[in-house]
Design a protein around this motif. Structure first.
Motif, PDB file in Angstrom:
ATOM      1  N   PRO A 215       0.801  -1.233   0.000  1.00 19.35           N
ATOM      2  CA  PRO A 215       0.000   0.000   0.000  1.00 19.35           C
ATOM      3  C   PRO A 215       0.832   1.282   0.000  1.00 19.35           C
ATOM      4  N   ILE A 216       2.147   1.193  -0.158  1.00 20.97           N
ATOM      5  CA  ILE A 216       2.976   2.403  -0.119  1.00 20.97           C
ATOM      6  C   ILE A 216       2.796   3.208  -1.390  1.00 20.97           C
ATOM      7  N   GLY A 217       3.105   2.603  -2.534  1.00 26.38           N
ATOM      8  CA  GLY A 217       2.908   3.262  -3.816  1.00 26.38           C
ATOM      9  C   GLY A 217       3.830   4.451  -4.016  1.00 26.38           C
ATOM     10  N   GLY A 218       3.567   5.178  -5.090  1.00 24.31           N
ATOM     11  CA  GLY A 218       4.362   6.355  -5.412  1.00 24.31           C
ATOM     12  C   GLY A 218       5.476   6.040  -6.400  1.00 24.31           C
ATOM     13  N   VAL A 219       6.103   7.102  -6.882  1.00 26.04           N
ATOM     14  CA  VAL A 219       7.201   6.983  -7.835  1.00 26.04           C
ATOM     15  C   VAL A 219       8.375   7.790  -7.305  1.00 26.04           C
ATOM     16  N   TYR A 220       9.555   7.178  -7.238  1.00 23.43           N
ATOM     17  CA  TYR A 220      10.729   7.820  -6.658  1.00 23.43           C
ATOM     18  C   TYR A 220      11.934   7.603  -7.574  1.00 23.43           C
ATOM     19  N   GLU A 243      20.743   3.560  -4.869  1.00 21.62           N
ATOM     20  CA  GLU A 243      20.633   4.391  -3.670  1.00 21.62           C
ATOM     21  C   GLU A 243      19.401   5.276  -3.814  1.00 21.62           C
ATOM     22  N   LEU A 244      18.466   5.122  -2.881  1.00 23.59           N
ATOM     23  CA  LEU A 244      17.191   5.831  -2.936  1.00 23.59           C
ATOM     24  C   LEU A 244      17.098   6.798  -1.766  1.00 23.59           C
ATOM     25  N   PRO A 245      17.137   8.108  -2.005  1.00 25.53           N
ATOM     26  CA  PRO A 245      17.019   9.075  -0.900  1.00 25.53           C
ATOM     27  C   PRO A 245      15.701   8.894  -0.154  1.00 25.53           C
ATOM     28  N   ASN A 246      15.771   9.009   1.179  1.00 27.28           N
ATOM     29  CA  ASN A 246      14.587   8.840   2.022  1.00 27.28           C
ATOM     30  C   ASN A 246      14.690   9.779   3.224  1.00 27.28           C
ATOM     31  N   PRO A 247      14.813  11.109   2.962  1.00 23.81           N
ATOM     32  CA  PRO A 247      15.138  12.055   4.037  1.00 23.81           C
ATOM     33  C   PRO A 247      14.100  12.125   5.151  1.00 23.81           C
ATOM     34  N   GLU A 248      12.845  11.933   4.840  1.00 20.21           N
ATOM     35  CA  GLU A 248      11.798  11.997   5.860  1.00 20.21           C
ATOM     36  C   GLU A 248      11.475  10.633   6.457  1.00 20.21           C
TER      37      GLU A 248
END
Length: 262
Positions: A215-220, A243-248
């Motif tokens: 259920p996360i979804g989205g495009v990164y 490497e996928l940024p995930n600052p929050e």
């Protein structure tokens, strides 16, 4: 021959058109935090799910003996009595040496008396050097004791999240055990396996799209940081890491995803 060429094109097109591949979003780091020394845990300051910064105190071992040792060495290192006494003795001996040399030049005293004063001067200089060495050793022993005390304070090596709290206050931490597990969620490391036919089309530094599963979804957007140069012959694939940024910290680790090559 025309029909054969057309058949080959139709069969080859689906494989070349496939640009989405299964992947998994993993934490960048998974650290089991222990201690270089064993001991009884006096307190554990973290809980599961807690955000933590590098350098934060995770736990402390009992350290009454180390604290007492530091107090003793501080008293020894701060005392200059022995060194001051030897310096005063050296000053007195140097004055006596100067007077004896003047008398020697005037022919009033003997050579034996001069030799005796010279020996006393050398002895006084040696005692000052020994006192200075002992003062330096005391300071170094104090530094070592403070370092030993610091080893009993367990700090976080990374910015991250407490994934597991294994021990609590009052339990014994062995030299090969750990108090807690930490995970670093920024960035995430996305792992995928691609067909060897695409090896030439993938390069380090290349941008790719990551689509987390529901259920996360989205495009990164992520960047290829590793392209394995050893193939898996059984599956005909090679590994890549993105490497996928995930600052929050909005994206969880351990979740499935799709990797789209651009």
């Amino acid at each position: 021959m025309k029909y054969l060429a057309l058949t080959f094109t139709i069969l080859a097109t689906p494989a070349l058109a496939q640009q989405s591949f299964d992947c998994v979003m993993d934490p960048a780091e998974l650290v089991q935090v222990g201690s270089p020394v064993a001991g009884l845990l006096a307190q554990v300051n973290v809980r599961r799910g807690q955000q933590i910064a590098a350098g934060d105190v995770i736990a402390e071992l009992t350290s009454e003996f180390e604290v007492a040792t530091i107090g003793l060495l501080e008293a020894r290192a701060s005392s200059h009595a022995a060194l001051d006494a030897q310096r005063a003795r050296l000053e007195l001996t140097q004055g006596r040496y100067e007077r004896t040399r003047e008398l020697m030049e005037r022919g009033v005293t003997t050579q034996d008396a001069m030799a005796e004063v010279e020996a006393e001067l050398v002895t006084a200089q040696s005692l000052v050097a020994q006192a200075e060495l002992e003062q330096d050793v005391a300071a170094r022993e104090l530094d070592r004791a403070r370092a030993a005390l610091d080893q009993r304070i367990i700090r976080s090596p990374i910015d991250g999240l407490v994934f597991e709290r294994r021990l609590t206050s009052g339990e014994y931490l062995t030299s090969d055990g750990y108090v807690t597990s930490l995970v670093q969620l920024d960035p995430l490391h996305v792992e995928a396996f691609l067909p060897v036919e695409l090896f030439a089309e993938v390069a380090e530094g290349q941008n790719v799209t990551i689509r987390p599963a529901p259920p996360i979804g989205g495009v990164y957007q992520g960047t290829v940081t590793v392209r394995d140069r050893v193939f898996d012959a059984a599956s005909g694939t090679f590994g890549v890491r993105v490497e996928l940024p995930n600052p929050e910290g909005v994206l969880p680790a351990g979740h499935r995803c799709l990797l789209d090559l651009e």
